[in-house]
Design a protein around this motif. Structure first.
Motif, PDB file in Angstrom:
ATOM      1  N   THR A 272       0.827  -1.202   0.000  1.00  0.00           N
ATOM      2  CA  THR A 272       0.000   0.000   0.000  1.00  0.00           C
ATOM      3  C   THR A 272       0.860   1.250   0.000  1.00  0.00           C
ATOM      4  O   THR A 272       0.551   2.235  -0.680  1.00  0.00           O
ATOM      5  CB  THR A 272      -0.933  -0.005   1.230  1.00  0.00           C
ATOM      6  OG1 THR A 272      -1.790  -1.143   1.152  1.00  0.00           O
ATOM      7  CG2 THR A 272      -1.778   1.244   1.284  1.00  0.00           C
ATOM      8  N   HIS A 273       1.944   1.211   0.761  1.00  0.00           N
ATOM      9  CA  HIS A 273       2.925   2.298   0.780  1.00  0.00           C
ATOM     10  C   HIS A 273       4.213   1.714   0.187  1.00  0.00           C
ATOM     11  O   HIS A 273       5.049   1.204   0.944  1.00  0.00           O
ATOM     12  CB  HIS A 273       3.183   2.788   2.203  1.00  0.00           C
ATOM     13  CG  HIS A 273       1.945   2.996   3.008  1.00  0.00           C
ATOM     14  ND1 HIS A 273       1.318   1.970   3.689  1.00  0.00           N
ATOM     15  CD2 HIS A 273       1.198   4.107   3.235  1.00  0.00           C
ATOM     16  CE1 HIS A 273       0.254   2.444   4.309  1.00  0.00           C
ATOM     17  NE2 HIS A 273       0.148   3.729   4.053  1.00  0.00           N
ATOM     18  N   PRO A 274       4.367   1.737  -1.146  1.00  0.00           N
ATOM     19  CA  PRO A 274       5.459   0.981  -1.770  1.00  0.00           C
ATOM     20  C   PRO A 274       6.817   1.253  -1.128  1.00  0.00           C
ATOM     21  O   PRO A 274       7.248   2.400  -0.979  1.00  0.00           O
ATOM     22  CB  PRO A 274       5.417   1.463  -3.223  1.00  0.00           C
ATOM     23  CG  PRO A 274       3.993   1.846  -3.439  1.00  0.00           C
ATOM     24  CD  PRO A 274       3.550   2.447  -2.143  1.00  0.00           C
ATOM     25  N   HIS A 280       8.999   2.687  -8.279  1.00  0.00           N
ATOM     26  CA  HIS A 280       8.134   3.848  -8.109  1.00  0.00           C
ATOM     27  C   HIS A 280       6.918   3.686  -9.020  1.00  0.00           C
ATOM     28  O   HIS A 280       7.028   3.211 -10.149  1.00  0.00           O
ATOM     29  CB  HIS A 280       8.882   5.131  -8.465  1.00  0.00           C
ATOM     30  CG  HIS A 280       9.922   5.512  -7.467  1.00  0.00           C
ATOM     31  ND1 HIS A 280       9.620   6.121  -6.278  1.00  0.00           N
ATOM     32  CD2 HIS A 280      11.266   5.365  -7.482  1.00  0.00           C
ATOM     33  CE1 HIS A 280      10.733   6.339  -5.601  1.00  0.00           C
ATOM     34  NE2 HIS A 280      11.746   5.875  -6.301  1.00  0.00           N
ATOM     35  N   GLY A 281       5.770   4.090  -8.504  1.00  0.00           N
ATOM     36  CA  GLY A 281       4.556   3.985  -9.308  1.00  0.00           C
ATOM     37  C   GLY A 281       4.075   2.568  -9.510  1.00  0.00           C
ATOM     38  O   GLY A 281       3.348   2.284 -10.466  1.00  0.00           O
ATOM     39  N   ILE A 301      -1.707   6.993  -6.793  1.00  0.00           N
ATOM     40  CA  ILE A 301      -0.793   7.211  -5.659  1.00  0.00           C
ATOM     41  C   ILE A 301       0.106   5.988  -5.505  1.00  0.00           C
ATOM     42  O   ILE A 301      -0.197   4.922  -6.022  1.00  0.00           O
ATOM     43  CB  ILE A 301      -1.603   7.448  -4.362  1.00  0.00           C
ATOM     44  CG1 ILE A 301      -0.704   7.957  -3.227  1.00  0.00           C
ATOM     45  CG2 ILE A 301      -2.363   6.189  -3.950  1.00  0.00           C
ATOM     46  CD1 ILE A 301      -1.486   8.436  -2.012  1.00  0.00           C
ATOM     47  N   GLY A 302       1.211   6.161  -4.788  1.00  0.00           N
ATOM     48  CA  GLY A 302       2.052   5.017  -4.449  1.00  0.00           C
ATOM     49  C   GLY A 302       3.513   5.185  -4.805  1.00  0.00           C
ATOM     50  O   GLY A 302       3.937   4.807  -5.890  1.00  0.00           O
ATOM     51  N   GLY A 303       4.285   5.783  -3.902  1.00  0.00           N
ATOM     52  CA  GLY A 303       5.727   5.898  -4.116  1.00  0.00           C
ATOM     53  C   GLY A 303       6.092   6.829  -5.243  1.00  0.00           C
ATOM     54  O   GLY A 303       7.158   6.682  -5.850  1.00  0.00           O
ATOM     55  N   LEU A 304       5.258   7.817  -5.541  1.00  0.00           N
ATOM     56  CA  LEU A 304       5.527   8.758  -6.632  1.00  0.00           C
ATOM     57  C   LEU A 304       6.340   9.932  -6.107  1.00  0.00           C
ATOM     58  O   LEU A 304       5.967  10.557  -5.120  1.00  0.00           O
ATOM     59  CB  LEU A 304       4.208   9.257  -7.234  1.00  0.00           C
ATOM     60  CG  LEU A 304       3.306   8.184  -7.858  1.00  0.00           C
ATOM     61  CD1 LEU A 304       1.958   8.777  -8.229  1.00  0.00           C
ATOM     62  CD2 LEU A 304       3.971   7.573  -9.084  1.00  0.00           C
ATOM     63  N   ASN A 305       7.459  10.227  -6.767  1.00  0.00           N
ATOM     64  CA  ASN A 305       8.234  11.421  -6.394  1.00  0.00           C
ATOM     65  C   ASN A 305       9.042  11.996  -7.541  1.00  0.00           C
ATOM     66  O   ASN A 305       9.758  12.980  -7.378  1.00  0.00           O
ATOM     67  CB  ASN A 305       9.155  11.126  -5.197  1.00  0.00           C
ATOM     68  CG  ASN A 305      10.298  10.186  -5.539  1.00  0.00           C
ATOM     69  OD1 ASN A 305      10.461   9.741  -6.672  1.00  0.00           O
ATOM     70  ND2 ASN A 305      11.117   9.872  -4.539  1.00  0.00           N
ATOM     71  N   ALA A 325       2.268  11.577  -0.486  1.00  0.00           N
ATOM     72  CA  ALA A 325       2.318  11.802   0.960  1.00  0.00           C
ATOM     73  C   ALA A 325       3.776  11.926   1.386  1.00  0.00           C
ATOM     74  O   ALA A 325       4.270  13.011   1.676  1.00  0.00           O
ATOM     75  CB  ALA A 325       1.602  10.685   1.698  1.00  0.00           C
ATOM     76  N   ARG A 326       4.501  10.797   1.363  1.00  0.00           N
ATOM     77  CA  ARG A 326       5.906  10.821   1.806  1.00  0.00           C
ATOM     78  C   ARG A 326       6.754  11.800   0.996  1.00  0.00           C
ATOM     79  O   ARG A 326       7.637  12.472   1.541  1.00  0.00           O
ATOM     80  CB  ARG A 326       6.494   9.413   1.722  1.00  0.00           C
ATOM     81  CG  ARG A 326       5.961   8.451   2.762  1.00  0.00           C
ATOM     82  CD  ARG A 326       6.466   7.033   2.529  1.00  0.00           C
ATOM     83  NE  ARG A 326       5.880   6.423   1.355  1.00  0.00           N
ATOM     84  CZ  ARG A 326       6.269   5.273   0.821  1.00  0.00           C
ATOM     85  NH1 ARG A 326       7.285   4.614   1.362  1.00  0.00           N
ATOM     86  NH2 ARG A 326       5.672   4.764  -0.233  1.00  0.00           N
ATOM     87  N   ALA A 327       6.490  11.885  -0.300  1.00  0.00           N
ATOM     88  CA  ALA A 327       7.285  12.786  -1.148  1.00  0.00           C
ATOM     89  C   ALA A 327       7.153  14.233  -0.698  1.00  0.00           C
ATOM     90  O   ALA A 327       8.107  15.024  -0.840  1.00  0.00           O
ATOM     91  CB  ALA A 327       6.856  12.650  -2.605  1.00  0.00           C
TER      92      ALA A 327
END
Length: 649
Positions: A272-274, A280-281, A301-305, A325-327
């Motif tokens: 869910t939160h890669p 990524h993605g 969403i998911g590990g995109l930065n 979120a994290r990014a």
């Protein structure tokens, strides 16, 4: 003006609301939830930082709609609790005044109530309600909601949405994914009901439809409703993408934006939160497929930065919006940097899970690469110093780079000396491991930012006492880092041994049969890297367990990856001799065994460079020691200490 990322930068209208770009701040839990479950001042500043950074929307997480059946210590909003409505109002104001749209996530954890409690034993005192009777994996009993309770919860969603709108929020997100209550109703794994809420897909979707109808009635037409769902639960017994498409089709008439995430509580946190072990993605394909079947805008969403990846997602029609979120913890100004063609200034998320581990351990927030996160009220603004000083920084690892950057931004004249031929310190070696490349990139980006801020960087420059005296700085910040520990093991200086710090120089010399000596975080990640390359890998650790230095979110995923990759683990083994054909060890009973491997990677830990600190301690009136030279630790510690040492000048 030509924008480098025109699709990411393009405004979008959802409902009657206009959003300034396609980059949304996904839900993130706050940092100081009060005893009454209101939003504390630090949390308001936490959310505001993302609005200042250019995100089109910032979503506050999670508002528990029905505390009577979900008593977790998350946000509550009612008119009876003093400070509840006002705390939400101040937060909406803080987000909106910077041009972002304030949204709030409406949530109910169902049978997973208490997940975010730091005192996990308190979960036993909560009622665990779900679609059906059952027992959680941790042994807690789950009771089936009655139809009367369901009706009460449905009404509560509307009540909470109306209050959020009253507080100034201009959008709400209904959380229907990740194994929480709505997802539990959608899922054939959780939902075993035989009434009109269970069985067929149409019945399992009914609860979500009723919730959305309740919210719409409360907020009125034109007010955007975002629905977050898992495109697939990604585990046996749950619904798959095919059924996820049908769920989306049955809900789209009631929503304005479909937010497609992935997985569930049962599937694993790192999906869910890669995690860094996934591309990524990795979850974008779910949104892309569902988008083909619905007419409402779709968010992914998911590990995109990476702006290039996100631009491609929008340009090719895989999604209409990207959420992060994290990014946006790592770099709250990521959207603004994208909008102004400064993507080379972005500090990228490392996907190290420091942020989530800190929340679980201390109920606060921290980010490995951003020292402001969770402490925005402690000095979000880097203000000019009262008097400009000459500052000598010794060592261009993460601590030294961050210290130099912050000091320069405060108006000090900064000289940064590095013994090696490039900046980054211990991060330089991370370029050898693809899933840790962003750690290497962190050093490169910090170096670029420091140079642009006016820092004079001197490479291949060792700072001796004489050199420091000659510089005659007002302040010296000591960040010489650490050196690899090389145990006194015969043969460890042989040609078949590579110290993990030097792997980027010698990775073409690693054979197909590898022994990694040291089962700490660095050794485990190196072992995973070699296993991914198809090599036969043995991992030797003297202690009884692997990676005790990994945080509580990253460690289970790390250990799972070791198991999945077929790495042969030998704990309780002490290395006694390196031989051409492998590593001789003593097992737990004192017997000598040979661990086969024609390449030995030494990852036995790091030792602070105290000799450098001691030699230079009296080289200026103001002296500070930061990072690994104090104690071999983490990027998080290095960045945090570096920033604040410079703030103290």
């Amino acid at each position: 003006m030509i924008r480098k990322y025109p699709n990411l930068s393009k405004p979008i209208q959802i409902g009657n609301v206009h959003f300034r770009n396609r980059m949304f701040g996904a839900p993130m839990g706050g940092t100081d939830i009060t005893a009454d479950c209101t939003i504390g001042r630090a949390s308001t500043a936490f959310y505001e930082l993302r609005a200042k950074g250019g995100a089109a929307s910032v979503t506050v997480s999670e508002l528990v709609v029905h505390p009577e059946t979900e008593g977790s210590h998350m946000y509550h909003l009612d008119l009876q609790t003093v400070g509840a409505l006002s705390s939400f109002t101040y937060t909406a104001d803080a987000i909106r005044r910077h041009g972002a749209i304030a949204s709030v996530e409406l949530s109910h954890s169902g049978q997973y109530a208490g997940t975010y409690l730091t005192d996990k034993d308190k979960k036993k005192g909560l009622n665990q309600w779900g679609p059906s009777d059952g027992v959680r994996p941790d042994g807690l009993e789950v009771k089936a909601l009655t139809e009367a309770m369901i009706a009460e919860i449905v009404e509560a969603y509307g009540t909470s949405a109306a209050l959020a709108k009253r507080a100034g929020f201009e959008m709400v997100m209904v959380h229907g994914g990740h194994g929480w209550l709505i997802n539990q109703f959608l899922s054939p794994y959780f939902n075993k009901r035989t009434d009109h809420y269970g069985g067929s897909l149409e019945n399992r979707v009914r609860f979500a439809q009723e919730v959305l109808d309740s919210v719409r009635k409360a907020v009125g037409p034109g007010f955007p409703i975002e629905f977050r769902m898992s495109g697939s639960e990604l585990f046996d017994g749950g619904y798959d993408l095919t059924e996820g498409i049908e769920i989306a089709k049955l809900l789209e008439s009631r929503i304005d934006l479909l937010h497609v995430s992935a997985g569930t509580y049962q599937r694993g946190f790192g999906v869910t939160h890669p995690s860094m072990f996934l591309p990524h993605g990795s979850n974008v394909y779910l949104a892309a497929e569902i988008k083909k079947h619905v007419s409402v805008p779709v968010a992914t969403i998911g590990g995109l930065n990476d702006p290039k990846m996100m631009e491609e997602i929008i340009a090719t029609g895989k999604a209409d919006i990207v959420e992060m979120a994290r990014a946006l913890l790592a770099d709250p100004e990521l959207p603004k940097k994208v909008m102004t063609n400064r993507d080379d200034h972005i500090i990228h998320c490392l996907r190290c899970f420091t942020c989530m581990a800190e929340r679980a351990m201390t109920a606060t927030r921290r980010c490995a690469v951003n020292p402001l996160i969770g402490r925005e009220l402690d000095g979000m603004e880097i203000l000019p110093a009262a008097k400009s000083k000459k500052v000598l920084v010794v060592g261009a690892g993460p601590a030294g780079l961050q210290a130099a950057l912050t000091a320069a931004r405060r108006g000090h004249k900064v000289v940064l000396c590095e013994k090696g031929d490039e900046v980054g310190g211990i991060l330089v070696g991370e370029q050898a491991i693809p899933f840790k490349h962003e750690m290497y990139k962190l050093g490169v980006t910090l170096g670029k930012l420091a140079e642009e801020a006016g820092v004079e960087i001197r490479l291949n420059t060792e700072v001796t006492k004489a050199y420091a005296d000659q510089e005659n700085a007002d302040a010296i910040l000591l960040a010489p880092g650490s050196a690899p520990i090389l145990p006194p093991i015969p043969g460890l200086d042989g040609e078949n041994v590579i110290v993990v710090n030097d792997l980027h120089h010698r990775q073409d010399q690693v054979s197909d049969q590898v022994v990694v000596l040291g089962g700490g975080l660095a050794g485990c990640e190196a072992a995973i890297h070699f296993a991914r390359e198809g090599k036969q890998v043995h991992l030797v650790e003297m202690r009884a367990e692997l990676a005790p230095d990994a945080n509580i979110r990253h460690r289970p995923i790390l250990l799972g990856e070791i198991e999945a990759r077929g790495i042969k683990v030998l704990t309780g083994h002490k290395a006694v001799r390196v031989q051409p054909e492998g590593l001789a060890c003593l097992d737990g009973e004192g017997r000598e065994v040979l661990v086969p491997g024609t390449s030995v990677i030494c990852a036995a830990g790091q030792r602070p460079r105290r000799d450098v600190v001691n030699a230079l301690w009296d080289s200026a009136l103001e002296v500070a020691q930061i990072g690994d030279c104090v104690k071999a630790s983490t990027i998080t510690t290095a960045i945090y200490q570096g920033h604040h040492a410079a703030m103290d000048l």
